[in-house]
Structure formats: C-alpha cells, structure tokens
Design a protein around this motif. Structure first.
Motif, short mmCIF file in Angstrom:
data_model
loop_
_atom_site.label_atom_id
_atom_site.label_comp_id
_atom_site.label_asym_id
_atom_site.label_seq_id
_atom_site.Cartn_x
_atom_site.Cartn_y
_atom_site.Cartn_z
N ARG A 68 37.38 42.94 36.78
CA ARG A 68 38.69 42.66 36.09
C ARG A 68 38.56 41.50 35.65
NH1 ARG A 68 44.31 44.48 35.90
NH2 ARG A 68 45.42 42.58 35.45
N GLU A 95 49.00 45.50 36.05
CA GLU A 95 48.14 44.87 37.14
C GLU A 95 48.51 45.89 38.34
OE1 GLU A 95 46.59 41.12 39.52
OE2 GLU A 95 47.88 41.09 37.65
N ASP A 98 46.74 49.25 37.95
CA ASP A 98 45.40 49.05 37.81
C ASP A 98 44.76 48.77 39.19
OD1 ASP A 98 42.73 48.63 36.73
OD2 ASP A 98 43.02 46.54 36.79
#
Length: 208
Positions: A68, A95, A98
C-alpha cells in the motif's frame, strides 16, 4: 526505479498492476526466488529486514516496502488515472474497500496457502493445517459477501476501478492458482463476472 518482486507471491503483482494502470514503464524487475530462500540473503535483508517482497528502490537509493505504501508513492508520482480517490471522502471509501479486500479476502487466502499448501512449508514453519482450512472457509464467507456487493455495483468501491479492485483481483488469482478456487463453481456469478472483467484488463497481464 527497481522493483524487487517474485512471480510466486501475490503482493508484487498488486504493485505491477498498479504501475501498469498508471502507464508507468521502465521499472526494472529484480526477481527474488522466495521458495529458494533468496529473501533471506543478507543483500536482500539489507533492503527489507523483514525479508518480504515487494520492495521499491527509488532512483536516489531510498527503499519503500509494504504494498500500500508503494502504491501511495506511485499515485503521487503519477496522479492520473486516479486509483486511490479524489478528495478526502472518496479516498476514505476507497481505502475502506481496499482494506476490506486486503484484510478479509487477501489475508485469508494467503493464510490458507502458507498453512495449507505443502509447497509453501518452506515459508511457514510450523504449518497449522486446521488454521489454514479455517482461513479457507473465512475466505469463502467474504467471497459470498463480495458477490452480493457486486450484484449492485460494478466495482468494489462503487462505480469505477480503483486500487481495491487490484487487491481483490490478485487475491482471487492467488486462490485460483493454489486453491483452484473459481467463484462461478460455487454459485457466485457476480464475483466470477467481476474477476473475468478485470482479467481482461491489460494490467492483469503485467509482468512481475
């Protein structure tokens, strides 16, 4: 830049896909054979003391580890096409998607592989087969939830392709290779169609 990678690991593929989606070429790939123990060599441990791939070596010699973080650097280096969000609200929701893909799908597949596949015993000692089997079931629970989510939207974070889809796709491909997992075989038509759409993107074939 150099990307220390491994064709046997899914995290380097995430970075390679991210670079390809950005249209960034010319990054030198350095293969680290993790099954042969190359990640334990002193020369590599000097780059990442934890002995994990990927590692991005910048032109000035600085080293970035953790997938990341590497992608965050690349996003700043090449902002378009945007993959991590425009503005704080979209960034937060991307985010979230993810992290869900990473912590609940990707990690479960990885734990199944490291504890359940005999070829990966060199990476995980001791292996706990019961833990690996349980992780495989958790992965399937998450896959069912993703299938329901994708029934109402084309991508994990909503209407457009983002980093979350790279994470989820690489997890599904890792499961496809080692677990022989096919969502469609388990009645998850939306997740299978999603996987197939992403597999058709040029970035899915990026070398790593």
């Amino acid at each position: 830049m150099k990307l220390y990678s491994s064709t046997r690991a899914p995290n380097p593929r995430r970075v390679a896909m991210f670079l390809a989606e950005k249209g960034i070429s010319g990054v030198e790939l350095v293969d680290i054979d993790i099954l042969a123990g190359a990640q334990n060599a002193p020369s590599f441990r000097a780059k990442n003391p934890l002995g994990r791939v990927p590692v991005l070596e910048l032109d000035d010699g600085r080293l970035l580890t953790e997938t990341r973080a590497i992608c965050t650097y690349i996003e700043g280096l090449q902002p378009e096409p945007n993959l991590m969000g425009e503005g704080y609200e979209e960034r937060a929701f991307i985010e979230m998607a993810d992290r869900r893909a990473e912590l609940h799908l990707f990690v479960s597949v990885t734990n199944w592989a490291r504890h359940g596949h005999p070829a990966l015993a060199v990476l995980e000692q001791p292996q706990f087969s019961a833990f690996g089997a349980a992780q495989g079931e958790k992965m399937r629970d998450v896959a069912c939830w993703l299938d329901q989510t994708l029934a109402g939207q084309p991508y994990l974070a909503g209407a457009r392709f983002t980093i979350a889809d790279i994470t989820a796709f690489c997890a599904l491909e890792f499961a496809r290779g080692l677990m022989k997992y096919r969502p469609g075989d388990e009645g998850l038509a939306h997740l299978q169609a999603y996987r197939d759409r992403i597999a058709a993107r040029p970035s899915a074939a990026a070398p790593y």
